[in-house]
Design a protein around this motif. Structure first.
Motif, PDB file in Angstrom:
ATOM      1  N   LEU A   1      -3.371  -1.459  -8.329  1.00 31.93           N
ATOM      2  CA  LEU A   1      -2.517  -1.364  -9.508  1.00 31.93           C
ATOM      3  C   LEU A   1      -1.667  -2.624  -9.565  1.00 31.93           C
ATOM      4  N   ILE A   2      -1.341  -3.076 -10.768  1.00 30.43           N
ATOM      5  CA  ILE A   2      -0.414  -4.193 -10.939  1.00 30.43           C
ATOM      6  C   ILE A   2       0.771  -3.716 -11.766  1.00 30.43           C
ATOM      7  N   LEU A   3       1.979  -3.932 -11.235  1.00 35.75           N
ATOM      8  CA  LEU A   3       3.225  -3.703 -11.946  1.00 35.75           C
ATOM      9  C   LEU A   3       3.924  -5.045 -12.118  1.00 35.75           C
ATOM     10  N   SER A   4       4.841  -5.125 -13.066  1.00 28.50           N
ATOM     11  CA  SER A   4       5.590  -6.374 -13.228  1.00 28.50           C
ATOM     12  C   SER A   4       6.967  -6.091 -13.796  1.00 28.50           C
TER      13      SER A   4
ATOM     14  N   ALA B   1       3.479   5.599 -13.910  1.00 29.78           N
ATOM     15  CA  ALA B   1       4.603   5.337 -14.807  1.00 29.78           C
ATOM     16  C   ALA B   1       5.929   5.653 -14.119  1.00 29.78           C
ATOM     17  N   TRP B   2       5.946   6.743 -13.340  1.00 39.06           N
ATOM     18  CA  TRP B   2       7.163   7.088 -12.589  1.00 39.06           C
ATOM     19  C   TRP B   2       7.509   5.974 -11.607  1.00 39.06           C
ATOM     20  N   LEU B   3       6.505   5.513 -10.853  1.00 42.26           N
ATOM     21  CA  LEU B   3       6.758   4.460  -9.865  1.00 42.26           C
ATOM     22  C   LEU B   3       7.289   3.208 -10.542  1.00 42.26           C
ATOM     23  N   ALA B   4       6.675   2.813 -11.651  1.00 45.63           N
ATOM     24  CA  ALA B   4       7.134   1.624 -12.364  1.00 45.63           C
ATOM     25  C   ALA B   4       8.579   1.806 -12.825  1.00 45.63           C
ATOM     26  N   ARG B   5       8.857   2.925 -13.461  1.00 47.81           N
ATOM     27  CA  ARG B   5      10.195   3.156 -14.018  1.00 47.81           C
ATOM     28  C   ARG B   5      11.263   3.170 -12.921  1.00 47.81           C
ATOM     29  N   GLU B   6      11.010   3.918 -11.851  1.00 50.29           N
ATOM     30  CA  GLU B   6      12.001   4.042 -10.790  1.00 50.29           C
ATOM     31  C   GLU B   6      12.166   2.747  -9.991  1.00 50.29           C
ATOM     32  N   SER B   7      11.179   1.875 -10.057  1.00 49.67           N
ATOM     33  CA  SER B   7      11.251   0.587  -9.355  1.00 49.67           C
ATOM     34  C   SER B   7      11.793  -0.522 -10.251  1.00 49.67           C
TER      35      SER B   7
ATOM     36  N   ASN C   1       0.863  -1.176   0.000  1.00 46.98           N
ATOM     37  CA  ASN C   1       0.000   0.000   0.000  1.00 46.98           C
ATOM     38  C   ASN C   1       0.902   1.229   0.000  1.00 46.98           C
ATOM     39  N   VAL C   2       0.819   2.049  -1.055  1.00 49.77           N
ATOM     40  CA  VAL C   2       1.760   3.157  -1.235  1.00 49.77           C
ATOM     41  C   VAL C   2       1.170   4.519  -0.863  1.00 49.77           C
ATOM     42  N   ARG C   3      -0.027   4.556  -0.309  1.00 45.60           N
ATOM     43  CA  ARG C   3      -0.672   5.768   0.176  1.00 45.60           C
ATOM     44  C   ARG C   3      -0.595   6.905  -0.853  1.00 45.60           C
ATOM     45  N   SER C   4      -0.990   6.603  -2.075  1.00 44.37           N
ATOM     46  CA  SER C   4      -1.048   7.593  -3.161  1.00 44.37           C
ATOM     47  C   SER C   4       0.294   8.280  -3.404  1.00 44.37           C
ATOM     48  N   MET C   5       1.385   7.639  -2.978  1.00 47.01           N
ATOM     49  CA  MET C   5       2.732   8.169  -3.180  1.00 47.01           C
ATOM     50  C   MET C   5       2.875   9.562  -2.569  1.00 47.01           C
ATOM     51  N   ARG C   6       2.260   9.762  -1.406  1.00 46.11           N
ATOM     52  CA  ARG C   6       2.298  11.065  -0.750  1.00 46.11           C
ATOM     53  C   ARG C   6       3.510  11.216   0.170  1.00 46.11           C
ATOM     54  N   ASP C   7       4.272  10.151   0.339  1.00 43.23           N
ATOM     55  CA  ASP C   7       5.390  10.182   1.272  1.00 43.23           C
ATOM     56  C   ASP C   7       6.709  10.304   0.494  1.00 43.23           C
ATOM     57  N   ASP C   8       7.740   9.612   0.914  1.00 42.42           N
ATOM     58  CA  ASP C   8       9.054   9.719   0.272  1.00 42.42           C
ATOM     59  C   ASP C   8       9.086   8.784  -0.942  1.00 42.42           C
ATOM     60  N   ARG C   9       8.911   9.351  -2.120  1.00 45.70           N
ATOM     61  CA  ARG C   9       8.828   8.541  -3.340  1.00 45.70           C
ATOM     62  C   ARG C   9      10.131   7.807  -3.634  1.00 45.70           C
ATOM     63  N   ALA C  10      11.244   8.457  -3.389  1.00 50.45           N
ATOM     64  CA  ALA C  10      12.526   7.812  -3.660  1.00 50.45           C
ATOM     65  C   ALA C  10      12.717   6.591  -2.764  1.00 50.45           C
ATOM     66  N   ALA C  11      12.336   6.722  -1.481  1.00 54.14           N
ATOM     67  CA  ALA C  11      12.429   5.587  -0.559  1.00 54.14           C
ATOM     68  C   ALA C  11      11.504   4.461  -1.004  1.00 54.14           C
ATOM     69  N   LEU C  12      10.305   4.821  -1.436  1.00 52.28           N
ATOM     70  CA  LEU C  12       9.342   3.821  -1.917  1.00 52.28           C
ATOM     71  C   LEU C  12       9.919   3.027  -3.077  1.00 52.28           C
ATOM     72  N   ALA C  13      10.482   3.723  -4.056  1.00 54.18           N
ATOM     73  CA  ALA C  13      11.055   3.049  -5.222  1.00 54.18           C
ATOM     74  C   ALA C  13      12.233   2.165  -4.827  1.00 54.18           C
ATOM     75  N   ARG C  14      13.042   2.629  -3.879  1.00 58.15           N
ATOM     76  CA  ARG C  14      14.177   1.802  -3.440  1.00 58.15           C
ATOM     77  C   ARG C  14      13.706   0.512  -2.792  1.00 58.15           C
ATOM     78  N   VAL C  15      12.664   0.583  -1.973  1.00 57.37           N
ATOM     79  CA  VAL C  15      12.145  -0.620  -1.319  1.00 57.37           C
ATOM     80  C   VAL C  15      11.639  -1.611  -2.362  1.00 57.37           C
ATOM     81  N   ILE C  16      10.842  -1.123  -3.304  1.00 52.68           N
ATOM     82  CA  ILE C  16      10.291  -2.026  -4.320  1.00 52.68           C
ATOM     83  C   ILE C  16      11.407  -2.641  -5.149  1.00 52.68           C
ATOM     84  N   ARG C  17      12.364  -1.840  -5.555  1.00 50.60           N
ATOM     85  CA  ARG C  17      13.462  -2.346  -6.379  1.00 50.60           C
ATOM     86  C   ARG C  17      14.261  -3.421  -5.638  1.00 50.60           C
ATOM     87  N   ALA C  18      14.515  -3.194  -4.345  1.00 47.21           N
ATOM     88  CA  ALA C  18      15.284  -4.156  -3.558  1.00 47.21           C
ATOM     89  C   ALA C  18      14.555  -5.484  -3.408  1.00 47.21           C
ATOM     90  N   CYS C  19      13.211  -5.448  -3.424  1.00 40.27           N
ATOM     91  CA  CYS C  19      12.431  -6.687  -3.316  1.00 40.27           C
ATOM     92  C   CYS C  19      12.498  -7.519  -4.594  1.00 40.27           C
TER      93      CYS C  19
END
Length: 248
Positions: free
Chosen positions: A83-86, A62-68, A23-41
């Motif tokens: 949303l589904i990303l892959s 699209a930003w979230l997908a690309r940065e992740s 749950n990304v809470r509409s990306m209202r928080d630290d977007r860079a941290a969010l992308a790093r967590v997803i990428r690391a997973c």
């Protein structure tokens, strides 16, 4: 913490996949941290809840997908948030975004769904965010099971923010038919809410009985993930599961 199995295709065509629910809470928080967590997973499939739904929501997804390091599959505003990303590994067969019956005065809810093929395995995928209202949430749990059954695939996974604990009626309704991945093969942390003081498990990944759960839980201590990023990224902790899906 033992390693979670990496993605791969086995000699019989079965696929080991990593699935993330977050749950990304509409990306209202630290977007860079969010992308790093997803990428690391390193997920093959990411089931996202509370994706941006309003102004320029497609650009945000699209930003979230690309940065992740992922691509957008389906969902977002058209599914009322899920949303589904892959990664590039799954082959997309079809998608459908579903809006659920709405109770007056409550938020619109929906499912983002897809059918994908990975190696010799084929499966249905569903991202959900169930209601805060107990009666509506219980009904939506039944609709989730009906939707997966109606997609007609031999194997299926569903994940999301259930707004219910494992002993709650909606959670138990789903877990009576599907494997609760954490309960089946716990790995990592258990509680998903809230990052500053985890005390309840309201996010989960489920799988049909034919899928083997190799491990599932909050990826605490996974290389590339810090407690600082987990706290900064959003108001939920992610759930990561490794699953073995038999060949079709």
């Amino acid at each position: 913490m033992p390693d979670l199995p990496a993605s791969g295709t086995e000699s019989d065509g079965s696929a080991v996949i990593r699935v993330l629910s977050y749950n990304v809470r509409s990306m209202r928080d630290d977007r860079a941290a969010l992308a790093r967590v997803i990428r690391a997973c390193a997920p093959d499939i990411a089931l996202i809840q509370e994706a941006p739904r309003f102004f320029r929501w497609r650009k945000a997804a699209a930003w979230l997908a690309r940065e992740s390091g992922l691509v957008t599959v389906t969902g977002g505003a058209t599914a009322a948030g899920p949303l589904i990303l892959s990664s590039l590994r799954p082959h997309l067969v079809r998608t459908e975004d579903v809006l659920l019956p709405r109770t007056p005065g409550l938020h619109q809810r929906g499912f983002a769904t897809a059918v994908v093929r990975i190696g010799g395995a084929r499966l249905s995928v569903l991202s959900c965010h169930l209601s805060l209202a107990a009666r509506e949430r219980y009904d939506q749990a039944g609709l989730l099971l009906d939707r997966l059954a109606g997609m007609g695939e031999p194997h299926a996974i569903a994940g999301g923010d259930l707004n219910d604990r494992p002993d709650g009626p909606a959670f138990r309704r789903i877990a009576a038919s599907l494997q609760d991945s954490w309960a089946t093969k716990p790995w990592g942390g258990e509680y998903t809410s809230v990052p500053e003081r985890p005390h309840q498990r309201i996010d989960a990944i489920f799988a049909t009985p034919g899928i083997e759960v190799l491990g599932a839980g909050v990826p605490m201590g996974l290389p590339g993930i810090t407690e600082t990023d987990l706290r900064a990224a959003t108001d939920h902790l992610p759930v990561l599961a490794a699953l073995r899906v038999p060949a079709a």
